[in-house]
Design an enzyme around this catalytic site. Structure first.
Site, mmCIF file in Angstrom:
data_model
loop_
_atom_site.group_PDB
_atom_site.id
_atom_site.type_symbol
_atom_site.label_atom_id
_atom_site.label_comp_id
_atom_site.label_asym_id
_atom_site.label_seq_id
_atom_site.Cartn_x
_atom_site.Cartn_y
_atom_site.Cartn_z
ATOM 1 N N LYS A 217 0.795 -1.334 0.038
ATOM 2 C CA LYS A 217 -0.002 0.142 0.139
ATOM 3 C C LYS A 217 0.972 1.257 0.000
ATOM 4 C CE LYS A 217 -3.448 2.434 2.677
ATOM 5 N NZ LYS A 217 -4.569 2.361 3.758
ATOM 6 N N LYS A 270 -2.008 -1.758 -3.862
ATOM 7 C CA LYS A 270 -2.975 -0.278 -3.723
ATOM 8 C C LYS A 270 -2.361 0.848 -3.759
ATOM 9 C CE LYS A 270 -6.075 1.685 -0.292
ATOM 10 N NZ LYS A 270 -6.546 1.781 0.805
HETATM 11 C C1 PBG Z 1 -7.056 3.212 5.694
HETATM 12 C C2 PBG Z 1 -7.547 3.111 4.223
HETATM 13 C C3 PBG Z 1 -7.239 4.105 3.087
HETATM 14 C C4 PBG Z 1 -7.898 3.493 2.013
HETATM 15 C C5 PBG Z 1 -8.672 2.161 2.537
HETATM 16 N N1 PBG Z 1 -8.213 2.122 3.746
HETATM 17 C C6 PBG Z 1 -6.643 5.422 2.932
HETATM 18 C C7 PBG Z 1 -5.500 6.003 3.622
HETATM 19 O O1 PBG Z 1 -4.450 5.385 3.703
HETATM 20 O O2 PBG Z 1 -5.760 6.977 4.261
HETATM 21 C C8 PBG Z 1 -8.129 4.291 0.526
HETATM 22 C C9 PBG Z 1 -9.154 3.625 -0.060
HETATM 23 C C10 PBG Z 1 -9.510 4.674 -1.345
HETATM 24 O O3 PBG Z 1 -8.911 5.577 -1.475
HETATM 25 O O4 PBG Z 1 -10.288 4.409 -2.047
HETATM 26 N N2 PBG Z 1 -5.919 2.705 6.097
#
Ligand code: PBG
Length: 352
Positions: A217, A270
């Site tokens: 991520k 992601k």
């Molecule tokens: C939180 C989280 C995030 C997303 C899913 N879970 C974002 C972040 O790191 O702030 C992003 C999902 C999206 O942008 O569709 N840990």
């Protein structure tokens, strides 16, 4: 084999011959022939649809930054939305919940009556085990500071306490398992989060509950609309000390290898689009590992915004993107487009 053929034919075309005998366009003339030879496939059974719920909400609330999506209260409207999706062939859901109150520790995250737990119970009560329910495990939507772990002032700035944070993830995962999730999805990018959750689930007797880890991520600007929806932006600092550096590809292999070793059942990249190379690299290195890609909120909103201005054709752009994620090597696509894409696919309206 390929090497032998290459050696055999110095033209590098493996004895295929060349134009005018070979005309690749023959396979592109007819829509159904294109379908026969298409390399990537797309099917709603590969989709996971993100679903948002909020504690204390009185009625579904449309989300301006995620057009076409709503935040649902813990009532029949949520059940109705999920059962409609099931009818459309979308059977897997990724649940995000917002509590009505936050604190430093994000204790609503593991409250047996927290919004995520109640939402899972509601779905199970009304729809049984038909929907496959994934629940996000993180703290950013539950804490006052908006970080995914516990921040602490240090001489070198704000640090996120890794090990205390994964204890909270483990507790959260067990409470979600008690409520009836199929998979928990830790998204906080803490080291050892999968191991901690696996151990806790097993100790609590939930060895059948799986883990889909947000393994690679990235610290991305594509999460903007999601953070707006969840009000989960960090109140100070940023997430660069725990999420991955967008400049790195090989590091993703390390993250995935660690998560697999710790017992992740599904690994994830992601965002998806700026990281198609990472998806492909991971699929090549771990072909046996189920791989999900998260087509995130900013990617979704860009399509909506460009289509609204009339600069692109919405449906074909959407499918081109979803196919590209599958082509890169993702088995599973987590996408806000799931329902509209499922509809197009069912009606056979694929523009290729
Ligand atoms: C939180 C989280 C995030 C997303 C899913 N879970 C974002 C972040 O790191 O702030 C992003 C999902 C999206 O942008 O569709 N840990």
């Amino acid at each position: 084999m390929v090497e032998a053929a290459q050696r055999f034919n110095s033209s590098g075309l493996w004895g295929l011959g060349s134009f005018p005998v070979v005309r690749p366009r023959r396979l592109r003339l007819h829509r159904y022939v294109r379908g026969l030879v298409a390399e990537a496939s797309l099917d709603p059974s590969r989709f996971i649809l993100p679903v948002f719920v909020e504690e204390g909400l009185k009625a579904p609330r449309p989300l301006a930054s995620l057009p076409g999506h709503m935040k649902y209260p813990l009532d029949g409207s949520l059940v109705e939305y999920v059962s409609k999706a099931l009818e459309e062939g979308v059977r897997a859901f990724l649940l995000f919940a917002s509590p009505s109150l936050r604190d430093f520790r994000g204790s609503k995250a593991w409250d047996p009556h927290g919004p995520a737990q109640e939402a899972v119970r509601l779905l199970r009560r009304e729809l049984g085990w038909e929907p496959v329910v994934f629940a996000d495990v993180c703290l950013c939507g539950y804490t006052e500071h908006g970080h995914c772990g516990y921040p602490r002032e240090t001489p070198r700035g704000v640090m996120i306490e890794n090990d205390a944070s994964i204890d909270a993830y483990a507790r959260t995962a067990v409470s979600l398992a008690e409520a009836g999730v199929d998979f928990v999805a830790p998204s906080g990018m803490m080291d050892g989060q999968v191991a901690a959750i696996r151990r806790a689930l097993d100790e609590a007797g939930y060895s059948e509950v799986g883990i889909m880890s947000y393994s690679a991520k990235y610290a991305s600007s594509f999460y903007g609309p999601f953070r707006d929806v969840m009000d989960s932006s960090p109140r100070f600092g940023d997430r660069r000390s725990y999420q991955m550096d967008p400049r790195n590809r090989m590091e993703a292999l390390k993250e995935v290898a660690l998560d697999l070793q710790e017992g992740a059942d599904i690994v994830m990249v992601k965002p998806a689009l700026s990281y198609l190379d990472v998806i492909s690299e991971i699929k090549k290195a771990f072909p046996w590992a189920p791989l999900a890609a998260y087509n995130v909120s900013g990617e979704y909103l860009m399509v909506k915004a460009a289509a609204e201005r009339g600069y692109v054709d919405h449906d074909s752009l959407m499918l081109e993107i979803l196919y590209s994620i599958r082509r890169a090597g993702a088995d599973i696509v987590i996408t806000y487009h799931a329902l509209e894409a499922a509809r197009l696919l069912r009606e056979g309206r694929v523009p290729f």
